[in-house]
Scaffold this motif. Structure first.
Motif, PDB file in Angstrom:
ATOM      1  N   ASP A 169       5.768  -0.566  -7.016  1.00 11.55           N
ATOM      2  CA  ASP A 169       5.303   0.606  -7.759  1.00 11.55           C
ATOM      3  C   ASP A 169       4.618   0.210  -9.068  1.00 11.55           C
ATOM      4  O   ASP A 169       5.203  -0.488  -9.907  1.00 11.55           O
ATOM      5  N   THR A 204       2.440   6.277  -9.590  1.00 16.45           N
ATOM      6  CA  THR A 204       2.785   4.846  -9.516  1.00 16.45           C
ATOM      7  C   THR A 204       3.030   4.380  -8.092  1.00 16.45           C
ATOM      8  O   THR A 204       3.435   3.247  -7.875  1.00 16.45           O
ATOM      9  N   GLN A 205       2.750   5.231  -7.111  1.00 11.16           N
ATOM     10  CA  GLN A 205       3.021   4.868  -5.723  1.00 11.16           C
ATOM     11  C   GLN A 205       1.822   5.132  -4.808  1.00 11.16           C
ATOM     12  O   GLN A 205       1.972   5.585  -3.676  1.00 11.16           O
ATOM     13  N   TYR A 220       2.491   2.918  -1.749  1.00 16.34           N
ATOM     14  CA  TYR A 220       3.657   3.378  -1.003  1.00 16.34           C
ATOM     15  C   TYR A 220       3.389   4.731  -0.332  1.00 16.34           C
ATOM     16  O   TYR A 220       3.677   4.925   0.848  1.00 16.34           O
TER      17      TYR A 220
END
Length: 249
Positions: free
Chosen positions: A97, A151-152, A155
């Motif tokens: 992240d 921040t992902q 992901y």
């Protein structure tokens, strides 16, 4: 309720600890023969030993899910040990992240390779056996993060990709008696999360955003996986089961 999993053979990737370990435990409790596989040898062997001590049929294969040769060895060893493979849970993951402007190319590649390439390689490797026997269950572990999280970017993109992959494969493989679904966990109170310095803050914010006011447990995900792997879910395919305490966005 009998889920019809007795003597079915299940592979769960990334099952040395956390959610994956809970999944193999739950599937074993239902009578499945389980294969623990992870890149972390110590944890994978410990989880397998615990299952065997409890009287369950379990086997350990250590390998890198991003390497085609390792994945093929995993499937070949599973078939050699237990005779077949009926259930694949694509659970392996590796978060990195960071805000996009600070995200290195390696951070992007690692997350994509472990989650998406790993799921592709594993699913491709088990599919011929599932087609041959006319029965199979593939379950991708996505995340509520498929809706997007700061921040992902890596992901969230990978977890969304697992959903798209499942929907496409459900259309391809349904004719062979194979279902392909996703489980999308929300906040889960795992060892990895508990080790974070910001654990209490993360937990408080997550529970505040959920209608159900408790932290999710690995057993919540394991129960969802066991259901989708079962005969009881034989008419469900291409779906995403959110296990989030009622939180979506």
């Amino acid at each position: 309720m009998d889920l019809g999993l007795k003597d079915k053979v299940a592979i769960v990737t990334g099952s040395a600890r956390g959610l994956g370990a809970a999944m193999v435990q739950r599937l074993a409790e239902e009578g499945a023969k389980v294969v623990v596989t992870d890149i972390q040898r110590e944890g994978a062997e410990a989880t397998t030993a615990k299952l065997k001590q409890a009287g369950f049929a379990a086997h350990c294969v250590v390998g890198d899910i991003t390497k085609a040769a390792d994945v093929q060895r995993l499937v070949d060893e599973t078939v050699a040990t237990f005779g077949s493979v009926h259930v694949l849970v694509n659970n392996a993951g590796a978060p990195r992240d960071k805000y996009l402007v600070k995200m290195a190319e390696d951070d992007w590649d690692l997350v994509m390779n472990v989650m998406l390439k790993g799921a592709f390689l594993a699913t491709k490797a088990v599919m011929p056996k599932m087609i041959e026997q006319g029965w199979g269950r593939v379950i991708n572990i996505s995340s509520r993060a498929h809706f997007g999280n700061p921040t992902q970017a890596n992901y969230s993109a990978a977890k969304a990709g697992l959903i798209g992959m499942a929907k496409a494969l459900s259309m391809e493989e349904g004719r062979y008696g194979i279902t392909v679904n996703c489980v999308a966990p929300g906040f889960m109170d795992t060892e990895m999360v508990q080790a974070l310095s910001t654990y209490e803050v993360i937990k408080e914010k997550a529970i505040a955003a959920q209608p159900i006011k408790r932290a999710g447990q690995p057993s919540d995900i394991a129960d969802a996986v066991a259901f989708l792997a079962s005969e009881r879910a034989s008419f469900i395919s291409g779906e995403v089961l959110h296990v989030t305490g009622g939180r979506y966005g």
